[in-house]
Enzyme design. Structure first.
Site, short mmCIF file in Angstrom:
data_model
loop_
_atom_site.label_atom_id
_atom_site.label_comp_id
_atom_site.label_asym_id
_atom_site.label_seq_id
_atom_site.Cartn_x
_atom_site.Cartn_y
_atom_site.Cartn_z
N GLY A 196 0.84 -1.20 0.00
CA GLY A 196 0.00 0.00 0.00
C GLY A 196 0.87 1.24 0.00
O GLY A 196 2.08 1.17 0.26
N GLY A 221 -0.30 -4.80 0.84
CA GLY A 221 -1.52 -4.50 0.09
C GLY A 221 -1.70 -5.35 -1.15
O GLY A 221 -2.83 -5.64 -1.55
N GLU A 246 5.22 -6.22 7.70
CA GLU A 246 4.70 -5.06 8.44
C GLU A 246 5.28 -4.85 9.84
O GLU A 246 5.34 -3.73 10.31
CB GLU A 246 3.17 -5.14 8.54
N ASP A 255 -1.90 -6.73 7.81
CA ASP A 255 -3.33 -6.43 7.72
C ASP A 255 -3.91 -6.98 6.42
O ASP A 255 -3.57 -8.09 6.02
CB ASP A 255 -3.57 -4.93 7.89
#
Length: 375
Positions: free
Chosen positions: A87, A135, A158, A166
């Site tokens: 992301g 992402g 992450e 996530d």
């Protein structure tokens, strides 16, 4: 029936699409044969997912899902290096520093997109050729089919930037065999090529150079069912000889991974690694010591709870965690150290696992009332 507002969105989308098949668009949305094709088109940024891309892809998937003339959805990246490297972390960081709404909106819309992929009624084929992280994993792993190649590089890194795995990581990671998912989540370990298939993340493996032919054959399928799509993917998969003989990179360590990463707390995992003392265990300790202690604790709990949750409940939980990270210290510090100053030496606060209290972790998981994610 589409609600009037949705219908308007779809019309606007079609207008945008007709303008947007030029090569400068960040995401290309095209109807080809019986397939809707999504092409992530930010090769210089390794196709990292930004807010405007999310806003374009979500309504398009929803529209294609309703369209009787669209039988499958294909997603891929341009540039030959990456499917999607993650992301747009820089934009979120900048927004967080000035209290901009993007820190809420980005995660909310991204997780809605992950859920749209996870619930999509049409066969969804992700061609994960090249770097697939963060992402990019969210854009692929929840769909029916994930095709890896010898160029695929998968990771959820992450915890190194003060975040957590996530985009539904709390759903798919604990469902991988043994404790592989916990290991990947906590250490950010990178899987390459056929290992992405062997770990259970990809469903098929095809040589990178065969992807254009595969895509052409997928597009040419006449009103295919999910089974027809699977048959075609299987036929390509069977022909692939690359790395076939090699054993799974984690095979020799699986016993240790399953026992060491099955502990109930991060402190216990660290203790077990120290007691084990093998070169493998020592290497994992070194890696874990570099990660944000807060992220490690959040992540372990995220996976343990996510193991028994639906994808929707996991994404709701992860949205709460994302907002806790946006309020905190380590995310901004991690991005500074890894992506901005690139000194690779983040100063985490708290700096040790023992200093991250259970109360603090509990707080990260608390509902956000009217601000909760609604799916």
């Amino acid at each position: 029936r589409l609600k009037p507002f949705n219908r308007l969105q779809v019309i606007l989308q079609h207008l945008k699409m007709s303008k947007q098949t030029d090569s400068t668009a960040e995401v290309l949305l095209e109807k080809r044969g019986g397939a809707g094709v999504i092409t992530l088109n930010r090769p210089k940024a390794l196709n990292a997912l930004n807010f405007s891309m999310i806003q374009q892809i979500y309504p398009q998937i929803k529209a294609w899902e309703q369209d009787p003339e669209t039988f499958l959805i294909i997603i891929k990246g341009t540039g030959g290096k990456a499917f999607c490297a993650g992301g747009d972390i820089r934009a979120i960081t900048d927004a967080g520093k000035v209290g901009d709404r993007l820190t809420q909106d980005f995660f909310r819309e991204e997780y809605r997109l992950n859920n749209a992929i996870g619930t999509c009624k049409k066969p969804y084929v992700a061609l994960i050729d090249g770097i697939t992280m963060g992402g990019g994993v969210g854009l692929s792993v929840h769909g029916h089919f994930r095709v890896a190649t010898e160029k695929t590089l998968f990771a959820m890194p992450e915890t190194a930037i003060g975040l957590f795995p996530d985009v539904g990581g709390g759903y798919f990671l604990p469902r991988l065999s043994g404790k592989i998912g916990y290991y990947l989540a906590l250490t950010g370990f990178r899987l390459k090529g056929r290992d992405v298939l062997k770990a259970g993340i990809a469903t098929h493996y095809v040589e990178s150079e065969k992807l254009p032919a595969l895509e052409k054959d997928l597009i040419a399928l006449k009103s295919p069912s999910k089974e027809n799509v699977a048959d075609l993917l299987n036929s390509y998969h069977m022909k692939s000889k690359v790395d076939q003989e090699k054993e799974f990179v984690l095979d020799e360590h699986m016993g240790k991974i399953n026992s060491l990463f099955s502990a109930n707390s991060m402190e216990e995992i660290v203790k077990k690694l120290k007691q084990d003392g093998s070169p493998f265990a020592i290497k994992q300790l070194e890696t874990i010591n570099k990660m944000s202690p807060t992220s490690l604790k959040i992540t372990l709990r995220q996976l343990r709870e996510g193991a028994a949750m639906s994808l929707q409940d996991v994404l709701t939980m992860e949205y709460r965690l994302s907002q806790a990270c946006m309020r905190g210290h380590d995310f901004y510090e991690g991005v500074r150290a890894m992506l901005i100053d690139k000194d690779q030496s983040p100063r985490w606060k708290p700096a040790a696992l023992e200093e991250v209290s259970d109360e603090f972790v509990d707080d990260c998981f608390k509902p956000l009332g009217t601000n909760d994610l609604k799916l």
